[in-house]
Design an enzyme around this catalytic site. Structure first.
Site, mmCIF file in Angstrom:
data_model
loop_
_atom_site.group_PDB
_atom_site.id
_atom_site.type_symbol
_atom_site.label_atom_id
_atom_site.label_comp_id
_atom_site.label_asym_id
_atom_site.label_seq_id
_atom_site.Cartn_x
_atom_site.Cartn_y
_atom_site.Cartn_z
ATOM 1 N N ARG A 181 45.932 32.440 28.000
ATOM 2 C CA ARG A 181 45.656 31.159 28.657
ATOM 3 C C ARG A 181 46.921 30.294 28.735
ATOM 4 O O ARG A 181 47.138 29.599 29.726
ATOM 5 C CB ARG A 181 44.548 30.410 27.900
ATOM 6 C CG ARG A 181 43.977 29.252 28.716
ATOM 7 C CD ARG A 181 42.863 28.528 27.994
ATOM 8 N NE ARG A 181 43.363 27.700 26.907
ATOM 9 C CZ ARG A 181 42.690 26.668 26.375
ATOM 10 N NH1 ARG A 181 41.475 26.379 26.818
ATOM 11 N NH2 ARG A 181 43.194 25.962 25.390
ATOM 12 N N ASP A 206 36.742 37.964 38.180
ATOM 13 C CA ASP A 206 37.289 36.942 37.288
ATOM 14 C C ASP A 206 38.809 36.772 37.419
ATOM 15 O O ASP A 206 39.278 36.113 38.331
ATOM 16 C CB ASP A 206 36.864 37.290 35.850
ATOM 17 C CG ASP A 206 37.106 36.151 34.869
ATOM 18 O OD1 ASP A 206 37.635 35.106 35.263
ATOM 19 O OD2 ASP A 206 36.759 36.301 33.680
ATOM 20 N N HIS A 240 32.151 36.043 40.251
ATOM 21 C CA HIS A 240 33.066 35.209 39.461
ATOM 22 C C HIS A 240 34.518 35.477 39.826
ATOM 23 O O HIS A 240 35.019 36.579 39.619
ATOM 24 C CB HIS A 240 32.846 35.460 37.975
ATOM 25 C CG HIS A 240 33.503 34.446 37.089
ATOM 26 N ND1 HIS A 240 33.208 33.101 37.157
ATOM 27 C CD2 HIS A 240 34.461 34.565 36.135
ATOM 28 C CE1 HIS A 240 33.932 32.449 36.264
ATOM 29 N NE2 HIS A 240 34.714 33.303 35.630
ATOM 30 N N GLU A 268 32.385 33.363 25.581
ATOM 31 C CA GLU A 268 33.305 34.454 25.916
ATOM 32 C C GLU A 268 34.078 34.905 24.683
ATOM 33 O O GLU A 268 34.420 36.072 24.549
ATOM 34 C CB GLU A 268 34.280 33.983 27.015
ATOM 35 C CG GLU A 268 35.312 35.054 27.403
ATOM 36 C CD GLU A 268 36.247 34.605 28.519
ATOM 37 O OE1 GLU A 268 36.197 33.428 28.902
ATOM 38 O OE2 GLU A 268 37.029 35.447 28.988
ATOM 39 N N GLN A 285 44.535 33.295 39.925
ATOM 40 C CA GLN A 285 44.949 34.165 38.816
ATOM 41 C C GLN A 285 45.419 35.545 39.285
ATOM 42 O O GLN A 285 46.073 36.274 38.536
ATOM 43 C CB GLN A 285 43.825 34.291 37.780
ATOM 44 C CG GLN A 285 43.591 32.972 37.039
ATOM 45 C CD GLN A 285 42.501 33.038 35.986
ATOM 46 O OE1 GLN A 285 42.016 34.108 35.634
ATOM 47 N NE2 GLN A 285 42.094 31.882 35.484
ATOM 48 N N HIS A 320 32.937 23.971 33.601
ATOM 49 C CA HIS A 320 33.907 24.982 33.169
ATOM 50 C C HIS A 320 33.411 25.735 31.946
ATOM 51 O O HIS A 320 33.459 26.961 31.882
ATOM 52 C CB HIS A 320 35.281 24.369 32.892
ATOM 53 C CG HIS A 320 36.245 25.398 32.402
ATOM 54 N ND1 HIS A 320 36.385 25.711 31.072
ATOM 55 C CD2 HIS A 320 37.068 26.234 33.081
ATOM 56 C CE1 HIS A 320 37.269 26.693 30.943
ATOM 57 N NE2 HIS A 320 37.690 27.019 32.156
ATOM 58 N N HIS A 363 30.020 35.604 31.384
ATOM 59 C CA HIS A 363 30.392 36.355 30.172
ATOM 60 C C HIS A 363 29.214 36.471 29.198
ATOM 61 O O HIS A 363 28.710 37.565 28.993
ATOM 62 C CB HIS A 363 31.621 35.776 29.451
ATOM 63 C CG HIS A 363 32.824 35.619 30.320
ATOM 64 N ND1 HIS A 363 33.379 36.683 30.992
ATOM 65 C CD2 HIS A 363 33.575 34.527 30.640
ATOM 66 C CE1 HIS A 363 34.420 36.251 31.683
ATOM 67 N NE2 HIS A 363 34.549 34.954 31.493
#
Ligand code: ZN
Length: 454
Positions: free
Chosen positions: A84, A322, A58, A237, A63, A208, A271
């Site tokens: 976020r 992630d 993942h 999550e 990011q 998503h 998750h």
């Protein structure tokens, strides 16, 4: 070029072996493995214990640009949701050149941390105004190019993202670069299928989250092909996500998925943090992978997946980095176990029926689960698998006098990334003596891209 590699110790599917000869073909696939062998003339010698390389199931490559920059307490209620907002601000600005530069340096760091393949959960598709690029696959192509340049294998997971909340809510302005109709998404998949039909690449489906797609959209995507491409989704999550799903459907997210969709071993549930016992049992029964991302889940304050119960029932799992606050197989596996120790106030929580050795269990489980989640023939030193290898530093004092799974115990619980000495993907050395050939130039390009973007 076919290769012959000679390892003093190697982790094979049925256990550790000594004096191992690994032979490959010109495509970098393993053709033969011989234990107790003599090194033939011309063999390349590995100077330390050899392991299968770890799949990273993942990743959101862009990011990495903000990793470590969101660790400031600006709001007493800081959570995934305030993080976020920061991430959306970065997303609003990134260009294709910047995304490629960020992904390239990220993948080099992954290789140096022991990952040999990555599942890129790719949702940044459109330009800053939310319009498709002249080539709608532009951003996907940049990610593929970054992977190819560094040597890491990739399963590209273009993300279907159509809505901003459960029940088909309209997306927010911050989500405008992510959005597709089902038709646009299936056209993107069709185009990328040709680009992913080569060694070291695989294409998968990706939703998503249940916030971002409706049941009709999931069904239309799943019905578009009968091949066995992997399917990934973020799920459960956050507590707020569970509450919103309950308010909308009177089902928790994992319950809703299993009630409505035929989930099987193609699926990877990213998750699955907030899973009740019946949901844990459903995941185990379906043979789907639980995609655990321990350092990101800790960083975002998500919560802890009920891993002890899941593993006791024979559940299958893998690890991902992630948001990329860490690029280390060591940290993901260590914190997967440590989270459970802290929760249960006991030691040695995660192991299997056949091994009580925690590091031995964790490494093997994440290899198998990661390979399944990426849909690639890797994760084992065995004929028919890609030659993806990690060589640990055999000269390191902590590794000097241990054998078998104690090698993994030393590395995962007392070691660091720098114990990774050499890394091979598809029969090619991509890290040698702890260095990637392009790391300095890629690092400069990353710094310039990030400076311009944030
Ligand atoms: Zn994610």
């Amino acid at each position: 070029m076919p290769k012959a590699l000679f390892a003093p110790q190697a982790l094979l599917p049925d256990g550790w072996a000594e004096q191992v000869l690994i032979e490959t073909d010109a495509r970098g696939m393993i053709t033969r493995v011989t234990r107790g062998a003599e090194a033939p003339a011309g063999a390349e010698h590995c100077h330390g214990p050899v392991l299968p390389g770890m799949p990273n199931l993942h990743s959101h490559a862009f990011q990495r640009a903000m990793a470590g920059l969101a660790e400031v307490a600006l709001n007493p209620e800081d959570s995934f949701w305030t993080w976020r907002d920061l991430m959306y601000r970065l997303v609003g600005r990134l260009t294709p050149d910047q995304v490629q530069a960020i992904a390239r340096y990220l993948y080099i760091d992954m290789l140096k941390g022991g990952y040999t393949a990555v599942a890129e959960f790719h949702y940044l598709h459109h330009d800053q105004n939310g319009r498709p690029y002249a080539d709608p696959s532009e951003m996907s192509q940049r990610v593929l190019a970054a992977a190819e340049g560094t040597g890491i294998a990739i399963t590209l997971l273009p993300v279907m993202y159509a809505h901003g909340g459960f029940g088909g809510k309209d997306p927010s302005d911050g989500q405008r670069r992510f959005i597709h109709t089902t038709d646009q998404y299936l056209k993107l998949q069709e185009k990328l299928a040709a680009f992913c039909a080569k060694p070291g690449r695989r294409l998968g489906f990706c939703f998503h989250s249940l916030r971002a797609v409706t049941l009709d959209e999931i069904k239309a995507v799943m019905a578009s092909t009968d091949d066995d491409r992997p399917v990934h989704v973020h799920i459960a999550e956050q507590q707020k996500e569970v509450e919103d799903c309950l308010a909308w459907s009177r089902r928790r997210p994992i319950q809703w998925l299993y009630d409505n969709v035929d989930v099987d071993d193609r699926w990877c549930l990213i998750h699955a943090t907030h899973a009740e016992p019946d949901e844990v049992a459903a995941i185990v029964k379906s043979r789907a992978i639980a995609g655990i991302c321990p350092t990101t889940e800790a960083n975002l304050g998500d919560g802890l997946f009920p891993a002890v119960s899941f593993v006791d029932q024979g559940g299958r799992l893998g690890i991902g980095s992630d948001s990329h606050v860490s690029l280390s197989v060591v940290e993901e596996l260590r914190w997967l176990e440590y989270g459970q120790r802290l929760k249960h106030e006991r030691r040695n929580r995660l192991h299997g029926p056949n091994t009580k050795h925690v590091a031995g269990y964790l490494y093997r489980a994440a290899l198998d689960g990661g390979a399944q989640a990426l849909g690639q023939k890797m994760g084992a030193i065995a004929p028919g698998h890609r030659t993806d290898l990690v060589v640990l530093d055999g000269q390191h004092p902590l590794l000097a006098h241990v054998g078998g799974d104690d090698i993994l115990g030393r590395w995962l619980f007392a070691g660091l990334n720098r114990m990774v000495k050499d890394v091979m993907v598809g029969g090619q050395w991509v890290v040698q003596d702890g260095r990637h050939a392009d790391e300095i130039e890629a690092g400069r390009a990353f710094a310039a891209a990030v400076k311009a973007a944030i």
